[in-house]
Design an enzyme around this catalytic site. Structure first.
Site, short mmCIF file in Angstrom:
data_model
loop_
_atom_site.label_atom_id
_atom_site.label_comp_id
_atom_site.label_asym_id
_atom_site.label_seq_id
_atom_site.Cartn_x
_atom_site.Cartn_y
_atom_site.Cartn_z
N GLU A 90 25.80 13.61 5.10
CA GLU A 90 27.12 13.35 4.71
C GLU A 90 27.79 12.43 5.59
O GLU A 90 27.99 12.65 6.89
CB GLU A 90 27.91 14.44 4.26
CG GLU A 90 27.41 15.16 3.20
CD GLU A 90 28.03 16.67 2.99
OE1 GLU A 90 28.86 17.02 3.74
OE2 GLU A 90 27.51 17.17 2.10
N CYS A 103 34.26 10.35 9.40
CA CYS A 103 33.65 11.22 10.01
C CYS A 103 31.86 11.02 9.90
O CYS A 103 31.53 11.09 8.55
CB CYS A 103 33.90 12.74 9.20
SG CYS A 103 32.95 14.16 9.76
N CYS A 110 20.92 20.89 11.11
CA CYS A 110 21.39 21.25 12.30
C CYS A 110 20.74 22.42 12.72
O CYS A 110 20.28 23.34 11.96
CB CYS A 110 22.85 21.63 12.14
SG CYS A 110 23.49 21.77 13.59
N CYS A 114 25.77 27.49 12.60
CA CYS A 114 27.23 28.40 12.61
C CYS A 114 27.12 29.16 11.20
O CYS A 114 26.92 28.53 10.24
CB CYS A 114 28.06 27.40 12.95
SG CYS A 114 27.97 26.44 14.56
N CYS A 117 29.13 27.01 8.25
CA CYS A 117 28.45 25.91 7.97
C CYS A 117 27.43 25.39 7.14
O CYS A 117 26.39 26.13 7.35
CB CYS A 117 28.33 25.10 9.35
SG CYS A 117 27.92 23.39 9.11
N GLY A 157 25.22 18.20 12.17
CA GLY A 157 24.64 17.83 13.48
C GLY A 157 25.68 18.21 14.61
O GLY A 157 26.81 17.99 14.58
N SER A 212 34.77 23.17 18.88
CA SER A 212 34.88 24.01 17.77
C SER A 212 34.66 25.41 18.31
O SER A 212 33.56 25.90 18.70
CB SER A 212 33.51 23.74 16.63
OG SER A 212 33.69 22.39 16.32
N LEU A 213 35.92 26.07 18.57
CA LEU A 213 35.81 27.02 19.04
C LEU A 213 35.78 28.46 18.36
O LEU A 213 34.91 29.19 18.21
CB LEU A 213 37.35 27.46 20.02
CG LEU A 213 37.37 28.71 20.89
CD1 LEU A 213 36.38 28.57 22.26
CD2 LEU A 213 38.88 28.74 21.69
N HIS A 214 36.60 28.51 17.61
CA HIS A 214 36.59 29.69 16.19
C HIS A 214 36.95 31.10 16.68
O HIS A 214 36.91 31.88 15.89
CB HIS A 214 35.55 29.33 15.32
CG HIS A 214 35.38 27.97 14.93
ND1 HIS A 214 36.39 27.28 14.65
CD2 HIS A 214 34.37 27.03 14.86
CE1 HIS A 214 36.03 25.97 14.49
NE2 HIS A 214 34.81 25.74 14.48
N ASN A 288 38.36 27.31 4.45
CA ASN A 288 38.33 26.88 2.94
C ASN A 288 37.22 27.67 2.39
O ASN A 288 35.96 27.58 2.82
CB ASN A 288 38.12 25.67 3.06
CG ASN A 288 38.69 25.12 1.72
OD1 ASN A 288 38.93 25.59 0.76
ND2 ASN A 288 38.10 23.67 1.40
N CYS A 331 31.40 20.86 5.52
CA CYS A 331 30.48 19.84 5.84
C CYS A 331 29.06 20.43 5.32
O CYS A 331 28.65 21.56 5.26
CB CYS A 331 30.27 19.28 7.50
SG CYS A 331 30.09 20.79 8.49
S1 SF4 Z 1 29.22 23.47 12.52
FE1 SF4 Z 1 28.37 21.81 13.64
S2 SF4 Z 1 26.97 22.69 15.12
FE2 SF4 Z 1 27.40 24.16 13.78
S3 SF4 Z 1 25.86 24.47 12.15
FE3 SF4 Z 1 27.47 22.96 11.64
S4 SF4 Z 1 27.01 21.02 11.84
FE4 SF4 Z 1 25.54 22.25 13.16
#
Ligand code: SF4
Length: 342
Positions: A90, A103, A110, A114, A117, A157, A212-214, A288, A331
């Site tokens: 994407e 983006c 990946c 996470c 995701c 990724g 990306s901390l979260h 979201n 994503c």
């Molecule tokens: S947030 Fe980034 S690193 Fe984590 S699974 Fe999704 S694409 Fe991979």
């Protein structure tokens, strides 16, 4: 045959030298590829005939194709991009007043999994080549007829896990005979892949970085980002400090605020303490919801209470609403919708 679009201008100069033609022909090839968008060596008349004939036998042109697009009510456009081997990734175009930010994806699938995701749900397929990374911009500009001004490596990724190809793509994006995107307009986003941050620091290429901390608490972060079990928040901060010492750019931290998970007073305090470790910008992104996960969006009160604590601790932040929320939330979702099992 090799893909000519995997080569930086320096790589092309080496090709010229190896064929005994002046290195300035590399600049001409680059201009044909990226300024005039010509994918046919026969249509590059200012190259010596013999060199053109050689290029035809040695190189092909990668094609990234926009297979599908969805336009959000806020103007964000998500593209499903087809790669030459049939895989798909994407790209998301985010138009703002003067900017058109793209983006881009850097891997098909990946490894990092996470827990919020979609991109990691079906595992890792392969790294994208420089031609496939830059090809996303070429395909979007072809589709829209408008120039992309900014790049964020925030698609499918982990870009720093595909370091060499991503750096070649960056060189092509930045080349003033290529796609002419200034280094200040390129951001690399990472899940906290420490070896990659170290390499980026050593490279001195001067790109901005977003983490990306979260969650600032290791136990919680490991729960939603398995990468944290290998490189924890302390190791990430140590590496970021070195990056800052070298580059002097504030680090951007992204924090997806998930209702009842990382939205408590204690979480806000931990976040305040953590980000103060290095000059920074902090983006708070209310989660979201996605059909793929059980997490919930925070209420307005939850967001307000959380940022009040940040404020009281002297931490500056921006609340970012997810763009394109009505077309697919996270994503990977566009791909999941139209290519089930891909
Ligand atoms: S947030 Fe980034 S690193 Fe984590 S699974 Fe999704 S694409 Fe991979």
């Amino acid at each position: 045959m090799k893909d000519i679009k995997n080569l930086t201008r320096d790589d092309l100069k080496e090709v010229c030298i190896s064929r005994g033609v002046p290195a300035f022909h590399a600049q001409q090839v680059f201009e044909w590829l990226y300024r005039r968008r010509v994918d046919d060596f026969s249509l590059m008349p200012n190259l010596p005939v013999k060199f053109r004939e050689y290029l035809k036998t040695a190189f092909c042109f990668s094609q990234v194709k926009a297979l599908k697009k969805e336009v959000s009510s806020d103007g964000t456009v998500k593209f499903l991009m087809g790669l030459p081997d049939g895989l798909a990734v994407e790209s998301v175009l985010i138009p703002e007043k003067k900017r058109r930010t793209l983006c881009v994806s850097t891997q098909a699938g990946c490894k990092f999994g996470c827990k919020f995701c979609v991109s990691g749900l079906n595992g890792f397929k392969r790294n994208l080549t420089p031609g496939e990374i830059c090809g996303q911009l070429l395909a979007v500009e072809k589709e829209t007829g408008e120039k992309v001004t900014n790049i964020v490596f925030m698609g499918v990724g982990e870009p720093l896990d595909n370091f060499d190809y991503v750096m070649k793509a960056v060189a092509i994006f930045m080349d003033n005979r290529g796609l002419e995107i200034g280094k200040r307009k390129i951001v690399i986003s990472t899940c906290g892949f420490v070896p990659g941050i170290e390499k980026l620091t050593e490279s001195g290429v001067g790109l901005r970085i977003s983490v990306s901390l979260h969650a600032a608490d290791d136990k919680k972060r490991s729960q939603i980002m398995p990468v944290n079990k290998k490189w924890n928040t302390g190791q990430i901060m140590k590496t970021l400090k070195k990056f800052y010492e070298k580059e002097q750019f504030a680090i951007t931290f992204e924090y997806i605020l998930i209702s009842g998970f990382n939205s408590s007073e204690k979480d806000a305090e931990a976040l305040s303490m953590y980000v103060k470790g290095v000059p920074h910008k902090l983006n708070i992104i209310p989660y979201n919801p996605s059909e793929h996960f059980d997490w919930n969006a925070p209420t307005g009160d939850e967001v307000g209470g959380f940022v009040d604590i940040l404020k009281s601790r002297g931490v500056f932040y921006t609340i970012r609403r997810g763009r394109g929320a009505d077309i697919s939330a996270a994503c990977g979702q566009l791909k999941a919708q139209i290519l089930p099992g891909a």
